[in-house]
Enzyme design. Structure first.
Site, PDB file in Angstrom:
ATOM      1  CD  GLU A 173      -3.104  -1.104   2.143  1.00 29.82           C
ATOM      2  OE1 GLU A 173      -3.029  -0.299   3.087  1.00 29.82           O
ATOM      3  OE2 GLU A 173      -4.049  -1.889   1.989  1.00 29.82           O
ATOM      4  CD  GLU A 292      -3.876  -6.012   3.021  1.00 30.95           C
ATOM      5  OE1 GLU A 292      -4.734  -5.363   3.662  1.00 30.95           O
ATOM      6  OE2 GLU A 292      -2.669  -5.743   3.055  1.00 30.95           O
TER       7      GLU A 292
HETATM    8  O1  AHR Z   1      -5.090  -6.094   6.910  1.00 33.02           O
HETATM    9  C1  AHR Z   1      -4.976  -4.992   7.758  1.00 33.02           C
HETATM   10  C2  AHR Z   1      -4.280  -3.813   7.094  1.00 33.02           C
HETATM   11  O2  AHR Z   1      -5.092  -3.321   6.075  1.00 33.02           O
HETATM   12  C3  AHR Z   1      -2.974  -4.104   6.407  1.00 33.02           C
HETATM   13  O3  AHR Z   1      -1.889  -4.041   7.265  1.00 33.02           O
HETATM   14  C4  AHR Z   1      -2.890  -3.028   5.391  1.00 33.02           C
HETATM   15  O4  AHR Z   1      -2.149  -3.420   4.256  1.00 33.02           O
HETATM   16  C5  AHR Z   1      -4.319  -2.695   5.080  1.00 33.02           C
HETATM   17  O5  AHR Z   1      -4.552  -1.332   5.097  1.00 33.02           O
END
Ligand code: AHR
Length: 498
Positions: A173, A292
């Protein structure tokens, strides 16, 4: 009763689903590692300190790949802190989540754990506070057989054989202002290109994931992908997507429609990848790593003691409505499996996770465990274009939302066919007609259902009422079987060849 129809044909294949689409994620965050997968002294811990009760639940799902060690955590991580004699490893302030990182679990422990779980690693490097040099050293440490400083260091740490890690994330990110070492697209594009170049020089067999946007609502979404891909196209293999959905407004109909947004997000990123492909006159195609995805809104993580070790943060307790949304998100991922090759449910244990534990106590399955388990167990094979005829409705943010959403998967080796379907209707059954003409001899085996619960029903350490039920179906071939989908239900309809 409302009705829907799907028509299935072996000829209309979206893609052979990459098994890695059923991946997950473990970050050094809260109790994902400490108290989750690793808890020396727990009655169920093995000689490595790995919780066997947690391993058993993960093995039920059959998770093919696990992303590690972050997440936001990786952007400040010094991987060297987590290898070598445990008593010499430093305790560090962990700035992403304001905790203390003991480093008693690191790369070699993770690799040992992966073997126990029968999963593969997806390793992320720190491109926040660090860069190409540390990234290539980590590849050398993990993948080079021996005879060099870092490979011999690994051997001296007890790992004689290389870990042979095939899939690597180029940071996490990096478009987000919350990220340690946040960069502009141009800055990240250059940093990622140089890291990728050196990492592949160390081991040309690895595959690399470029950070896309942190979600589709980022101000720079689209432009970020275009700029970074323009700089990195030749060096990388996948671009990442992240997305979490919530229901802060309590509008469940709208919440259930959010998988339409996921579908749109994927298609937009595909367009940007292909635009850069065209612009460069490239032959190579960039695919997607949705590394994610989940529902995330029940917890925020603010109420814990700063700098504590493994605090209870992001421990969302998922309800039945969340399980339906997770099922719908899985359907959207499978529908796009021609381009989504990797996906990670974020995360796996305790932190926004399908599996929960008590320190020193139980481990149990949350509601979202079940659609994930079913998709992973029965969703291997070819995703079929599901020609779906169904009634539609509008919600606050979406129009023409299908009342029934579905995807079908054909496993040619096992001669099994599975239809995953969600009925979004709050009140009415929906009679799903399945045109099986191209699947002569495939007879219904069973219908697995998650249905009939209060939308707010949850599973806790004390009781786990939200469980799927299985209904045996009569094993007679019928070219157009009709299966009733209960209101607000997740369904797995399984056929086998006689
Ligand atoms: O999964 C939790 C968090 O969400 C992770 O660390 C990050 O990559 C995202 O913003």
């Amino acid at each position: 009763m409302k009705q829907s129809k799907i028509t299935l044909s072996k000829d209309y294949r979206i893609a052979k689903i990459d098994d890695r689409i059923f991946g997950s994620f473990i970050e050094h965050l809260g109790r994902a590692v400490y108290g989750g997968i690793y808890e020396p002294g727990h009655p169920a811990a093995d000689e490595n300190g790995f919780r066997r009760d947690v391993i058993d639940l993960i093995k039920q799902i059959d998770v093919p790949i696990v992303r590690y060690p972050g997440g936001n955590f990786v952007s400040g991580y010094r991987w060297e802190d987590g290898v070598g004699p445990v008593e010499q490893r430093p305790r560090r302030l962990e700035l992403a989540w304001s905790t203390t990182e003991p480093n008693t679990f690191g790369t070699n422990e993770f690799m040992r754990w992966c073997k126990e779980v029968h999963t593969k690693p997806m390793m992320a490097v720190n491109l926040g506070t660090r860069g190409a040099d540390d990234a290539r050293n980590l590849v050398e440490y993990c993948n080079h057989p021996g005879g060099t400083y870092y490979s011999d260091l690994r051997r001296s740490h007890g790992a004689a054989q290389p870990h042979d890690i095939k899939l690597w994330c180029l940071g996490n990110e990096m478009d987000g202002e919350w990220q340690m070492g946040h960069k502009t697209a141009a800055e990240y594009g250059r940093a990622a290109t140089e890291a990728a170049k050196l990492m592949k020089w160390v081991d040309p067999s690895i595959e690399l994931v470029l950070c896309g946007s942190s979600n589709s609502h980022m101000r720079t979404f689209g432009e970020w992908e275009a700029t970074t891909l323009d700089l990195c196209y030749d060096k990388i293999d996948y671009v990442s997507l992240h997305q979490y959905y919530d229901c802060h407004d309590g509008d469940i109909a709208n919440f259930l429609a959010k998988s339409c947004d996921l579908d749109q997000y994927i298609k937009t990123v595909v367009c940007v990848c292909d635009y850069i492909k065209g612009k460069k006159h490239a032959k190579k195609q960039i695919n997607l790593s949705f590394d994610e995805w989940n529902v995330w809104y029940h917890s925020h993580g603010a109420d814990f003691e700063k700098w504590s070790e493994a605090p209870h943060i992001l421990e969302d307790v998922y309800n039945f409505a969340d399980a339906l949304v997770v099922g719908l998100m899985l359907i959207a991922l499978l529908k796009n499996s021609d381009r989504v090759k990797v996906a990670c449910l974020a995360q796996l244990v305790n932190v926004i996770a399908p599996i929960m534990t008590e320190n020193g106590g139980k481990a149990w399955a949350q509601t979202i465990f079940y659609p994930y388990l079913h998709a992973s167990r029965y969703g291997r094979g070819y995703a079929l274009t599901t020609l779906l005829e169904t009634t539609k409705h509008d919600t606050k943010d979406f129009s023409d939302v299908p009342d029934v959403d579905a995807i079908s998967v054909w496993n040619d080796e096992k001669e099994e066919l599975t239809v995953f379907a969600v009925n979004r209707d709050f009140e009415e059954d929906n009679l799903l007609k399945i045109n099986l003409k191209d699947f002569a001899g495939y007879t219904p085996v069973e219908q697995i259902e998650l249905a009939g619960f209060d939308l707010m029903a949850v599973n806790t350490a004390k009781s786990q009422p939200v469980q799927p039920t299985k209904k045996a179906l009569s094993g007679v071939y019928d070219a157009m079987p009709e299966i009733a989908l209960r209101p607000l239900s997740w369904n797995v309809i399984r056929f086998g060849k006689q």
